[in-house]
Design a protein around this motif. Structure first.
Motif, PDB file in Angstrom:
ATOM      1  N   GLU A 158       3.402  10.774   5.467  1.00 49.48           N
ATOM      2  CA  GLU A 158       1.989  11.178   4.737  1.00 49.48           C
ATOM      3  C   GLU A 158       1.252  11.777   5.911  1.00 49.48           C
ATOM      4  O   GLU A 158      -0.006  11.793   5.479  1.00 49.48           O
ATOM      5  CB  GLU A 158       1.710   9.920   4.197  1.00 49.48           C
ATOM      6  N   GLY A 159       1.739  12.210   7.073  1.00 49.66           N
ATOM      7  CA  GLY A 159       0.973  12.852   8.186  1.00 49.66           C
ATOM      8  C   GLY A 159      -0.063  11.945   8.930  1.00 49.66           C
ATOM      9  O   GLY A 159      -1.313  12.321   9.301  1.00 49.66           O
ATOM     10  N   LYS A 160       0.126  10.519   8.545  1.00 45.82           N
ATOM     11  CA  LYS A 160      -0.687   9.533   9.027  1.00 45.82           C
ATOM     12  C   LYS A 160      -0.311   9.142  10.548  1.00 45.82           C
ATOM     13  O   LYS A 160       0.693   8.697  10.761  1.00 45.82           O
ATOM     14  CB  LYS A 160      -0.871   8.375   8.137  1.00 45.82           C
ATOM     15  N   ALA A 161      -1.156   8.650  11.305  1.00 47.01           N
ATOM     16  CA  ALA A 161      -0.958   8.132  12.673  1.00 47.01           C
ATOM     17  C   ALA A 161      -0.565   6.609  12.307  1.00 47.01           C
ATOM     18  O   ALA A 161      -1.117   6.003  11.749  1.00 47.01           O
ATOM     19  CB  ALA A 161      -2.059   8.338  13.626  1.00 47.01           C
ATOM     20  N   PRO A 162       0.731   6.279  12.913  1.00 45.46           N
ATOM     21  CA  PRO A 162       1.072   4.660  12.470  1.00 45.46           C
ATOM     22  C   PRO A 162       0.402   3.680  13.381  1.00 45.46           C
ATOM     23  O   PRO A 162       0.461   2.534  13.050  1.00 45.46           O
ATOM     24  CB  PRO A 162       2.475   4.789  12.833  1.00 45.46           C
ATOM     25  N   VAL A 222       7.860   5.278   9.784  1.00 46.92           N
ATOM     26  CA  VAL A 222       8.356   6.658   9.188  1.00 46.92           C
ATOM     27  C   VAL A 222       7.615   6.987   7.693  1.00 46.92           C
ATOM     28  O   VAL A 222       7.163   8.028   7.587  1.00 46.92           O
ATOM     29  CB  VAL A 222       9.720   6.317   8.604  1.00 46.92           C
ATOM     30  N   LEU A 223       6.927   5.978   7.286  1.00 49.41           N
ATOM     31  CA  LEU A 223       6.460   5.992   5.847  1.00 49.41           C
ATOM     32  C   LEU A 223       4.889   6.539   6.284  1.00 49.41           C
ATOM     33  O   LEU A 223       4.271   7.403   5.732  1.00 49.41           O
ATOM     34  CB  LEU A 223       5.901   4.606   5.319  1.00 49.41           C
TER      35      LEU A 223
END
Length: 87
Positions: free
Chosen positions: A51-55, A46-47
Motif C-alpha cells: 500500500e506504499g506505507k512505511a511499516p 509486505v502488507l
C-alpha cells in the motif's frame, strides 16, 4: 502488540524462502523485540509496502539500526538487485 478485537482468519502455508543470513538475524531480532513471530512480522512489512506505507515508526527504525549494527548488516535497499549467492 496487535489489536485482537477484529481478527481476520487466514490460511497460512509453510515455505522454504532463502534469505541473506544477516538480514534474517535482524528480522528475527526485531520480531523478538516486538513479541511476534517472524511470519507475522514479514506479513506486516509486505502488507504495508503493498500500500506504499512505511511499516515502522521512528522508534522501531532506531531498534532496527541497533540490530543492523549488532549483526553487521550493511546492505541497503539500493543493493537489493545486486545480490549474488556466495558459492
Amino acid at each position: 502488540m496487535s489489536d485482537t478485537s477484529h481478527q481476520i482468519e487466514v490460511e497460512r502455508v509453510q515455505t522454504g524462502v532463502r534469505i541473506e543470513k544477516r538480514l534474517l538475524k535482524v528480522l528475527k531480532g526485531l520480531a523478538e523485540l516486538k513479541d511476534m513471530s517472524l511470519g507475522d512480522l514479514l506479513e506486516g512489512i509486505v502488507l504495508h509496502s503493498f500500500e506504499g506505507k512505511a511499516p515502522f515508526s521512528q522508534a522501531t527504525l532506531g531498534q532496527i539500526d541497533q540490530l543492523r549494527e549488532l549483526y553487521g548488516l550493511t546492505l541497503r535497499a539500493k543493493d537489493s538487485h545486486q545480490l549474488k549467492e556466495r558459492r
